[in-house]
Write a protein that holds these residues in place. Structure first.
Motif, PDB file in Angstrom:
ATOM      1  N   ALA A 136     -17.263 -11.550  11.714  1.00 40.36           N
ATOM      2  CA  ALA A 136     -18.112 -10.371  11.543  1.00 40.36           C
ATOM      3  C   ALA A 136     -17.247  -9.149  11.235  1.00 40.36           C
ATOM      4  O   ALA A 136     -16.253  -8.898  11.922  1.00 40.36           O
ATOM      5  N   LEU A 137     -17.607  -8.424  10.191  1.00 36.83           N
ATOM      6  CA  LEU A 137     -16.940  -7.156   9.882  1.00 36.83           C
ATOM      7  C   LEU A 137     -17.729  -6.036  10.547  1.00 36.83           C
ATOM      8  O   LEU A 137     -18.955  -5.948  10.408  1.00 36.83           O
ATOM      9  N   VAL A 138     -17.014  -5.177  11.284  1.00 43.68           N
ATOM     10  CA  VAL A 138     -17.672  -4.116  12.050  1.00 43.68           C
ATOM     11  C   VAL A 138     -16.918  -2.807  11.861  1.00 43.68           C
ATOM     12  O   VAL A 138     -15.791  -2.777  11.362  1.00 43.68           O
ATOM     13  N   TYR A 139     -17.564  -1.716  12.289  1.00 46.60           N
ATOM     14  CA  TYR A 139     -16.906  -0.426  12.414  1.00 46.60           C
ATOM     15  C   TYR A 139     -16.578  -0.205  13.885  1.00 46.60           C
ATOM     16  O   TYR A 139     -17.373  -0.530  14.771  1.00 46.60           O
ATOM     17  N   GLN A 144     -11.409   9.192  18.108  1.00 44.74           N
ATOM     18  CA  GLN A 144     -11.882   9.979  16.964  1.00 44.74           C
ATOM     19  C   GLN A 144     -11.464   9.403  15.613  1.00 44.74           C
ATOM     20  O   GLN A 144     -11.471  10.107  14.602  1.00 44.74           O
ATOM     21  N   LYS A 145     -11.122   8.135  15.597  1.00 46.33           N
ATOM     22  CA  LYS A 145     -10.724   7.524  14.331  1.00 46.33           C
ATOM     23  C   LYS A 145     -11.521   6.246  14.122  1.00 46.33           C
ATOM     24  O   LYS A 145     -11.513   5.352  14.977  1.00 46.33           O
ATOM     25  N   THR A 146     -12.220   6.161  13.002  1.00 50.84           N
ATOM     26  CA  THR A 146     -13.041   4.992  12.695  1.00 50.84           C
ATOM     27  C   THR A 146     -12.251   3.991  11.867  1.00 50.84           C
ATOM     28  O   THR A 146     -11.619   4.357  10.870  1.00 50.84           O
ATOM     29  N   ARG A 147     -12.278   2.734  12.313  1.00 51.11           N
ATOM     30  CA  ARG A 147     -11.556   1.682  11.615  1.00 51.11           C
ATOM     31  C   ARG A 147     -12.524   0.558  11.258  1.00 51.11           C
ATOM     32  O   ARG A 147     -13.513   0.331  11.945  1.00 51.11           O
TER      33      ARG A 147
END
Length: 319
Positions: A136-139, A144-147
């Motif tokens: 599964a690809l997720v956020y 404070q940093k989105t990967r």
């Protein structure tokens, strides 16, 4: 372990509450910087180059300088305005074949623990991922940093691995590889045979960090000596190294022999050595037999006159 994040996985309309834990740890031994003269601890001071005063961490902002020399200062309020994913949600974007994720993209790993009195949804998601053999690809937003991240299963536990963005992986083009001749079929065959002799199932417990073990031994010796320094050790004489092998086939053959296996129907040079040795052994054996036969003939020749003389003496006595 202590959780570093709490939230939930958004799997369609299904919500899976989880706690996040760092999955790996660094076992490297840490050192302090000290003054070599007196052993005093080295400390760093944040000093402003304009006023010359020490600055507290809370009074520090972040500045960016462009390639043209333009400087921009951003505060925490400026960073808060940037678009980021929901801080306490891990949305599933899509499910992809696991072998399509290049390992070079994998970054940090985290364990996910169910944060619910009835972890049925957690088990359902984990079981589904194992059954479909997809990732599964997720956020995932942390500090404070989105990967972008990959969500998979390891020993029944959900594991989240952050991924590098494609532009974070450097492109490579080595001129030294341009125009290199293709390996010969014989070289490929021998290399494949060598790989086969060295093949085994991966067991990480078979390998140890020898550097850290030896470093710990040195530290223990220094502590035991009571001086705070490692006692002097006798220098080890380095063993002689073989001359560089220019012939790739010869190097592969030597590797195979070192691994205790020779190629089936290998090159003539590899087979010629045993044959030469066999011929030398046969020649030595034939020479030994010939010498023995010659010695026996001489011995027989010497014994013949003695027998005749003894016979004549016996005849005279009888007369």
């Amino acid at each position: 372990m202590r959780s570093i994040w709490k939230g939930s996985i958004a799997f369609g309309l299904v919500n899976v509450p989880v706690k996040v834990y760092t999955a790996t740890e660094d076992h490297d031994i840490r050192f302090h910087q000290v003054h070599a003269k007196d052993g005093g601890r080295i400390k760093y001071d944040r000093v402003c180059t304009v006023c010359g005063q020490s600055v507290q961490y809370t009074d520090i902002d972040k500045a960016y300088e462009s390639p043209d020399g333009d400087k921009v200062v951003l505060t925490d309020e400026d960073f808060a305005k940037l678009p980021v994913a929901e801080k306490h949600e891990i949305p599933v974007l899509q499910f992809v074949p696991s072998d399509q994720i290049d390992p070079i993209l994998l970054d940090k790993s985290y364990y996910l623990e169910p944060d619910s009195s009835t972890p049925k949804a957690y088990v359902l998601l984990a079981t589904t991922l194992e059954e479909v053999e997809r990732t599964a690809l997720v956020y995932f937003t942390l500090r404070q940093k989105t990967r972008l991240a990959a969500l998979r299963v390891r020993e029944g536990v959900l594991v989240l691995q952050t991924l590098l963005w494609p532009d974070e992986v450097r492109s490579v083009d080595f001129e030294s590889l341009d125009g290199v001749a293709e390996p010969k079929p014989q070289e490929i065959k021998m290399a494949e045979t060598l790989v086969e002799t060295m093949s085994d199932d991966f067991d990480p417990d078979q390998f140890t960090d020898e550097y850290q073990i030896e470093l710990k031994r040195l530290l223990d010796e220094a502590i035991a000596s009571g001086t705070g320094k490692v006692p002097e050790q006798p220098e080890l004489v380095p063993s002689g190294m073989d001359a560089e092998v220019v012939d790739l086939v010869a190097a592969l053959q030597r590797s195979l022999e070192a691994s205790g296996r020779r190629t089936a129907g290998g090159d003539g040079a590899a087979e010629a050595e045993p044959k030469k040795a066999a011929k030398k052994t046969a020649a030595k054996s034939a020479g030994a037999k010939s010498a023995a036969k010659s010695t026996a003939s001489k011995s027989t020749a010497k014994k013949a006159p003695a027998k005749k003389a003894a016979k004549k003496t016996a005849t005279r006595k009888g007369a």
